[in-house]
Design a protein around this motif. Structure first.
Motif, PDB file in Angstrom:
ATOM      1  N   LYS A 327      68.429 108.447  78.008  1.00 13.96           N
ATOM      2  CA  LYS A 327      68.629 109.289  76.832  1.00 13.96           C
ATOM      3  C   LYS A 327      68.171 108.541  75.584  1.00 13.96           C
ATOM      4  O   LYS A 327      68.519 107.365  75.393  1.00 13.96           O
ATOM      5  CB  LYS A 327      70.107 109.661  76.698  1.00 13.96           C
ATOM      6  CG  LYS A 327      70.617 110.574  77.811  1.00 13.96           C
ATOM      7  CD  LYS A 327      72.078 110.924  77.594  1.00 13.96           C
ATOM      8  CE  LYS A 327      72.591 111.829  78.717  1.00 13.96           C
ATOM      9  NZ  LYS A 327      74.024 112.155  78.531  1.00 13.96           N
ATOM     10  N   THR A 330      70.488 108.889  69.463  1.00 16.51           N
ATOM     11  CA  THR A 330      70.768 110.054  68.621  1.00 16.51           C
ATOM     12  C   THR A 330      70.644 109.666  67.147  1.00 16.51           C
ATOM     13  O   THR A 330      70.819 108.501  66.774  1.00 16.51           O
ATOM     14  CB  THR A 330      72.180 110.587  68.892  1.00 16.51           C
ATOM     15  OG1 THR A 330      73.129 109.557  68.593  1.00 16.51           O
ATOM     16  CG2 THR A 330      72.315 111.015  70.346  1.00 16.51           C
ATOM     17  N   ASP A 332      72.609 110.361  64.890  1.00 15.16           N
ATOM     18  CA  ASP A 332      73.923 110.046  64.309  1.00 15.16           C
ATOM     19  C   ASP A 332      74.185 108.545  64.234  1.00 15.16           C
ATOM     20  O   ASP A 332      75.091 108.111  63.512  1.00 15.16           O
ATOM     21  CB  ASP A 332      75.034 110.708  65.131  1.00 15.16           C
ATOM     22  CG  ASP A 332      74.909 112.223  65.149  1.00 15.16           C
ATOM     23  OD1 ASP A 332      74.346 112.743  64.173  1.00 15.16           O
ATOM     24  OD2 ASP A 332      75.350 112.850  66.125  1.00 15.16           O
ATOM     25  N   LYS A 437      67.526 107.510  58.394  1.00 15.82           N
ATOM     26  CA  LYS A 437      67.992 108.760  58.998  1.00 15.82           C
ATOM     27  C   LYS A 437      67.199 109.948  58.468  1.00 15.82           C
ATOM     28  O   LYS A 437      66.802 110.836  59.227  1.00 15.82           O
ATOM     29  CB  LYS A 437      69.483 108.945  58.705  1.00 15.82           C
ATOM     30  CG  LYS A 437      70.089 110.184  59.357  1.00 15.82           C
ATOM     31  CD  LYS A 437      71.592 110.255  59.120  1.00 15.82           C
ATOM     32  CE  LYS A 437      72.206 111.444  59.848  1.00 15.82           C
ATOM     33  NZ  LYS A 437      73.671 111.488  59.664  1.00 15.82           N
ATOM     34  N   GLN A 446      59.430 114.311  63.827  1.00 15.31           N
ATOM     35  CA  GLN A 446      59.880 114.900  65.090  1.00 15.31           C
ATOM     36  C   GLN A 446      58.762 115.686  65.780  1.00 15.31           C
ATOM     37  O   GLN A 446      58.677 115.714  67.002  1.00 15.31           O
ATOM     38  CB  GLN A 446      61.088 115.812  64.844  1.00 15.31           C
ATOM     39  CG  GLN A 446      62.335 115.091  64.378  1.00 15.31           C
ATOM     40  CD  GLN A 446      62.912 114.162  65.437  1.00 15.31           C
ATOM     41  OE1 GLN A 446      62.707 114.357  66.624  1.00 15.31           O
ATOM     42  NE2 GLN A 446      63.633 113.134  65.003  1.00 15.31           N
ATOM     43  N   TYR A 498      62.800 105.674  68.942  1.00 11.55           N
ATOM     44  CA  TYR A 498      63.248 107.061  68.874  1.00 11.55           C
ATOM     45  C   TYR A 498      62.220 108.028  69.472  1.00 11.55           C
ATOM     46  O   TYR A 498      62.549 109.195  69.687  1.00 11.55           O
ATOM     47  CB  TYR A 498      63.520 107.459  67.413  1.00 11.55           C
ATOM     48  CG  TYR A 498      64.960 107.261  66.999  1.00 11.55           C
ATOM     49  CD1 TYR A 498      65.899 108.272  67.151  1.00 11.55           C
ATOM     50  CD2 TYR A 498      65.384 106.053  66.452  1.00 11.55           C
ATOM     51  CE1 TYR A 498      67.219 108.099  66.778  1.00 11.55           C
ATOM     52  CE2 TYR A 498      66.703 105.865  66.066  1.00 11.55           C
ATOM     53  CZ  TYR A 498      67.620 106.892  66.233  1.00 11.55           C
ATOM     54  OH  TYR A 498      68.924 106.708  65.863  1.00 11.55           O
TER      55      TYR A 498
END
Length: 816
Positions: A327, A330, A332, A437, A446, A498
């Protein structure tokens, strides 16, 4: 007192005249007031002029205009006696109905003054509108002689004046010529535009005529010879192309038959289309009702090989299968530092703008337009100087503008590439921090379709700045201590973590500081690569860097051999071919991940290893792009002996944080500017000619720790990605050297080395008073005997024998 000369008196008079002229210049408030007055005056004129023509009020007010002093006199004009006077003066005694153009002129003038717009366009508007007033006034005076209020007194009299000298025909021709001049120069009417208008009208008329033709027309009306058909399977239309025109026929009119033919009904409406693409010409017989086009069947191409059968049976190879449950981190885990968007301080912007304008005006540089773009830490003021101003003159005022603004880091871009304006970058008093962030979570990152996307931060226009490391293909970072290089490296590595799976990218981390990159030890078995038989994946010992770099060169050569066997040109094509199961793993083929080499302090490596580091670095930079090995090198000291010409030539992408001098800036970017940055992540990015100013995203150590903990807690590979073992070249030392060939001072040299516990040729030179060559041979003989260890760069060799008693025992064993 000395007498005042004539020259001094003349200078004083000139200065007083200049001051008088300056004093007559309107301030911003005065311009706004005068502008509002002119706008309201134009509205008053409009009311008075309309009232003049409504219900024939001009006749009723005719007698009252001469008696304006009599308060008992009643007028019909909606603006009262003042309106009646203006209408009589400007319309009746002036230019007639053409006077309405004055309403537009006064309104635009007031608007330009109130909004402080450029007056260059306004001057052009005044000239052509006054020209139109005269032409229209004379035209109405020529045609409407019975209605003098339409042309006005001036139009009527000018018409009579022209007729007295050139007659009615000459007057009409003169007016026609004036109208043509206005249409060509003001309306920009040209013969090409007129011709294109008539051509389009003609085509529309023909298409409408064809649309209303009945279906029972004679055969000659549909005399179709050679034409072209182009069918688009995704659209509902078929394109027909003939020699004279192009048509588009709706597919609903087509009736396909079983024998691969199509019947086309010619009744449907046709319409012209803009484009056709490589049509196929077909000759068909002419029919009044229908015609059939036979479409030849294409032969099926049977192509089945082992690779296609494997893909059909097993699907594409998935390199992420070993860690299929992995995974990604995230968002967060990252911290939001800013409160949201950028806070715009209107007072600060206005103050800076006025100071820039006043400073330039002091040097007689007028500005036609100025615009501000607010960024996170810097505001860009784009100015358009008046015509005739030299750009170099503005560029030379960099220090003066910085002085007037009392700001650090003023940078002038003259001109801004692709814009035709001059940019002045001014630091904000309260800069906004750009968090990692906000950058990672942006849609631009993204949705980036890149091989190795890197989110560096945000530009002056507050856009997320994303670049592809695979396209760079290598990155050089430099800047003074504490200006943000290590944070920039963390931002680069975080971006890749990421976006890329552990099977797709590997990192080789070199950290001479021993503290900057140690957090990434937790993801060793996920993302890091190292040499076999080494404990730590992160290299902190400079002596091991040389072997790692040479190992990467071996990996590069091995990968090129694989690309040669696979008959592809780069790693992307190779991996796609491998995923399609067209390459046999038994022949040595494997999925190749990208390898990113990160060096945090390159200057330290150059100082300790020199050419041993520079040569493999240069070789990797020259050749490794195609096989997916990319270099990121950071250094504090961007001097020429650290960033040599050989390295710079192969690092087109460069990031410059703040440096202390213009020379350092030119060393990194080949241009100045990095010395005018404000620090704290403020950087210049260059990948060729363009230089882009970016505020680097900030990521703190706890955030990096959270990310590495999140990745490290998941299932990993059994070991880190192993690089090929590097075997150094022969040094010329014969380890099986015959004892009889030893130097006569061999034992004495061994005793000196054991006593000092330092294997150094220079020590033997001093103690035994030898030349360098003989001392070097003695060191080689001592290494062959096992008394000292191998060469370790600039460090002294290790000594394997602890004391003289152990040395005596060593010699006794040799004799026995």
């Amino acid at each position: 007192m000395a007498k005042t000369t004539k020259k001094e008196t003349a200078d004083k008079k000139n200065e007083s005249k200049t001051e008088t002229i300056r004093s007559w210049k309107f301030s911003k408030q005065q311009k706004f007031v005068v502008g509002c007055l002119l706008v309201l005056f134009s509205i008053a004129l409009l009311v008075a002029f309309i009232s003049f023509y409504v219900n024939g009020q001009w006749q009723a007010d005719q007698s009252a205009v001469s008696q304006l002093g009599d308060r008992s006199e009643v007028v019909e004009n909606w603006l009262g006696k003042f309106g009646a006077f203006l209408a009589d003066l400007i319309v009746y005694k002036g230019f007639g109905i053409a006077s309405f153009i004055f309403v537009r002129l006064f309104f635009l003038t007031g608007l330009f003054l109130a909004l402080e717009l450029s007056t260059k366009k306004l001057k052009n508007t005044w000239f052509w509108d006054l020209f139109a007033v005269i032409i229209i006034s004379i035209l109405f005076g020529f045609f409407a002689t019975s209605a003098p209020e339409l042309g006005g007194t001036i139009g009527y009299e000018l018409n009579l004046f022209l007729q007295d000298y050139i007659g009615k025909t000459g007057t009409l021709l003169t007016l026609l010529f004036g109208l043509i001049v206005y249409l060509i120069f003001k309306i920009k009417l040209s013969p090409e535009k007129i011709q294109s208008y008539f051509d389009s009208t003609k085509k529309e008329f023909k298409s409408e005529l064809n649309a209303i033709k009945p279906a029972s027309q004679p055969e000659s009306a549909y005399n179709l010879e050679e034409f072209a058909i182009e069918e688009d399977p995704e659209l509902d239309n078929i394109h027909l192309k003939t020699d004279d025109s192009k048509f588009e026929i709706n597919k609903e009119a087509l009736k396909p038959t079983i024998s691969h033919s199509s019947e086309i009904d010619l009744n449907p409406v046709v319409k012209p289309v803009q484009m056709d693409i490589n049509p196929v010409t077909v000759t068909a017989p002419v029919h009044t009702e229908e015609f059939v086009i036979e479409k030849a069947e294409e032969e099926d191409i049977i192509e089945e090989n082992l690779a296609s059968r494997l893909v059909a049976d097993f699907g594409l190879f998935d390199p992420t299968l070993d860690l299929s449950n992995y995974k990604f981190p995230t968002i967060d885990l990252l911290k939001e530092y800013s409160t949201g968007g950028i806070t715009i301080n209107q007072e600060e912007l206005e103050e800076n703008k006025n100071k820039i304008v006043d400073t330039l005006r002091n040097y007689k540089i007028e500005i036609a337009q100025i615009k501000a773009t607010v960024g996170p830490s810097v505001t860009l003021y784009e100015i358009v100087p008046e015509a005739g101003i030299r750009i170099s003159k503005i560029k030379s005022l960099e220090d003066d503008i910085a002085l007037s603004l009392s700001a650090l880091g003023i940078r002038i871009i003259a001109p801004i590439p692709g814009k035709g304006t001059i940019g002045i970058e001014v630091p904000n008093k309260n800069p906004t921090m750009v968090s990692m962030k906000s950058v990672i979570g942006s849609a631009k990152f993204q949705e980036a379709e890149m091989e190795l996307p890197i989110a560096l931060g945000k530009t002056i226009s507050n856009e997320t700045f994303v670049v592809d490391l695979a396209k760079m293909p290598h990155l050089l970072m430099a800047g003074a201590t504490g200006q943000g290089k290590s944070v920039g490296l963390n931002a680069v590595l975080t971006s890749l973590l990421y976006k890329k799976h552990p099977a797709e990218v590997k990192f080789v981390l070199v950290d001479p500081k021993k503290v900057e990159l140690t957090l990434f030890n937790k993801i060793e078995r996920h993302y890091l690569a190292k040499l076999p038989d080494t404990e730590d994946a992160i290299i902190t010992d400079n002596a091991k860097v040389v072997n790692t770099l040479n190992s990467l060169c071996v990996e590069m050569d091995n990968r090129y051999s694989l690309l040669k066997d696979a008959m592809v040109r780069n790693i992307k094509e190779y991996n796609e071919k491998f995923k399609s199961r067209k390459l046999n793993p038994e022949a040595g083929h494997r999925f190749l991940p990208y390898i990113v080499l990160v060096v945090d302090e390159f200057a330290d490596l150059i100082m300790t290893a020199g050419k041993e580091v520079e040569i493999p670095i240069a070789r990797l930079a020259q050749l490794a792009r195609a096989i997916g090995i990319h270099l990121i090198i950071a250094t504090q000291r961007p001097s020429v002996n650290v960033i040599t010409g050989l390295i710079k030539a192969n690092f087109p992408a460069r990031i410059a944080f703040r440096v202390t001098s213009k020379i350092d800036s030119r060393t990194i970017l080949d241009t100045q500017g990095a010395d005018q940055l404000i620090g704290r992540g403020d950087l210049l990015y260059s990948n060729g000619n363009d230089v882009i100013r970016v505020q680097c995203a900030f990521i703190d150590t706890p955030e990096v720790e959270k990310i590495t903990d999140f990745i490290g807690s998941q299932k990993a590979y059994s070991t880190a990605y192993l690089l090929p073992e590097f075997v150094g070249e022969e040094t010329g030392i014969n380890l099986d050297m015959d004892i009889s060939e030893r130097d006569t001072l061999f034992r004495e040299a061994a005793e000196i080395i054991v006593n000092a516990q330092q294997g150094s040729a220079s020590l033997l030179q001093r103690k035994l008073k030898l030349g360098y060559n003989r001392a070097g041979r003695l060191i080689d003989q001592l290494e062959a005997a096992g008394i000292v260890g191998p060469f370790e760069g600039s460090k002294a060799r290790s000594v394997n024998i602890s004391d003289l008693s152990a040395l005596d025992q060593f010699f006794n064993n040799e004799q026995n």
